[in-house]
Write a protein that holds these residues in place. Sequence first.
Motif, mmCIF file in Angstrom:
data_model
loop_
_atom_site.group_PDB
_atom_site.id
_atom_site.type_symbol
_atom_site.label_atom_id
_atom_site.label_comp_id
_atom_site.label_asym_id
_atom_site.label_seq_id
_atom_site.Cartn_x
_atom_site.Cartn_y
_atom_site.Cartn_z
ATOM 1 N N SER A 54 0.403 -1.082 -0.068
ATOM 2 C CA SER A 54 0.492 -0.007 -0.375
ATOM 3 C C SER A 54 0.950 1.326 -0.029
ATOM 4 N N SER A 74 1.010 4.046 -3.043
ATOM 5 C CA SER A 74 0.498 5.085 -2.464
ATOM 6 C C SER A 74 1.979 6.599 -3.068
ATOM 7 N N ALA A 109 0.912 6.857 -6.208
ATOM 8 C CA ALA A 109 -0.374 7.689 -7.427
ATOM 9 C C ALA A 109 -0.278 8.961 -6.882
ATOM 10 N N THR A 110 0.681 8.983 -5.511
ATOM 11 C CA THR A 110 0.762 10.762 -5.105
ATOM 12 C C THR A 110 1.958 11.297 -6.413
ATOM 13 N N LEU A 112 -4.524 -0.501 -6.481
ATOM 14 C CA LEU A 112 -4.370 0.601 -5.567
ATOM 15 C C LEU A 112 -4.163 1.702 -6.196
ATOM 16 N N ALA A 113 -2.595 2.262 -7.392
ATOM 17 C CA ALA A 113 -1.790 3.545 -7.562
ATOM 18 C C ALA A 113 -3.660 3.796 -8.872
ATOM 19 N N ILE A 164 -7.522 4.112 -2.288
ATOM 20 C CA ILE A 164 -7.221 4.311 -2.057
ATOM 21 C C ILE A 164 -7.463 5.630 -2.537
ATOM 22 N N TRP A 222 -8.148 8.639 -2.704
ATOM 23 C CA TRP A 222 -8.334 10.105 -3.301
ATOM 24 C C TRP A 222 -7.536 10.011 -5.480
ATOM 25 N N VAL A 223 -7.165 8.809 -4.979
ATOM 26 C CA VAL A 223 -6.855 8.256 -6.236
ATOM 27 C C VAL A 223 -7.625 8.787 -7.578
#
Length: 333
Positions: free
Chosen positions: A72, A76, A79-80, A123-124, A138, A140-141
């Motif tokens: 995770s 993240s 993704a960030t 997740l990404a 996640i 906010w992606v």
Amino acid sequence: MDFGLVLQTDPPASAVVELMKRAERAGFDYGWTFDSCVLWQEPFVIYSQILAQTERLVVGPMVTNPGTRDWSVTASLFATLNDMFGNRTVCGIGRGDSAMRVIGNKPNTLARLGESIRVIRDLAEGRATAIGDQEVRIPWVREGRLPVWMAAYGPKALALTGQVADGFILQLADPFLTEWMVKAVRDAAEQAGRDPDSLTMCVAAPAYVTDDLAHGRDQCRWFGGMVGNHVADLVARYGNDSSIVPQALTDYIKGRQGYDYSHHGRAGNPDTEFVPDEIVDRFCLIGPPEKHVERLEHLKSLGVHQFAVYNMHDAREATIDTYGEQVIPALRG
């Protein structure tokens, strides 16, 4: 054909950023780094600086692994970066050699690696996914995208790459082995009901532009030692059965006597004396620019979409510039 630059994240990080900026100006498309948290600085911190100071370079690890970070966390991080700079990342991933062994652990199993690819990518990209018995997402992606390319050599790893990955990373530039391994990945993809043409094929190897072949070989011999770590694992698992792993890959490690990771990926590595000139010439690109172009044209004809230059030697700037002036235009013209 696309081109990538591969660096270690040695301090100062500013030097890594400057070389990546130079690579983008020269026409490179990808900026890759090693990922071993004890041996080098944290790459994801440096990626943010590379992305902030370039316009189109895609960045990622060559390669990360599922053992040194929680999945995770890895997702993240990607993704960030994508949220901050647009979808300009790629996840190169493998079982983990130096990153795992220098902290006293074994490389990850293929089963764990395959599961991590699914979780990290889901997740990404903003999808809900199962981690054990827990569903995780996640929140906010938005419109995230993360291609995951897997590094592999052995038959089971090549099959897994074709079954689950978006791309294949082959860390050597020998045409015979490239043809054999690319075919294995494509066949596995087709058998899994996937489109083989959807997978990106990336060959990564040292490149040294020179007329002094002896010096160029000495600067790149470390690479045979690095590949030898993976080959030794294959021999331990499969023996010397050429029907499973080609002798062209396994024969040269017979004189291998161990490996000290404090010299990993560095010119002058004393643990690579067993690597003969023939292997250096086959695995790496050494010689004048026209020889690089000739080899790369051959690799391109075998279905290779990207050549990533391992740039750990005494002519880093010159290699980037010569590729930008003579090699990259020839492959694209």
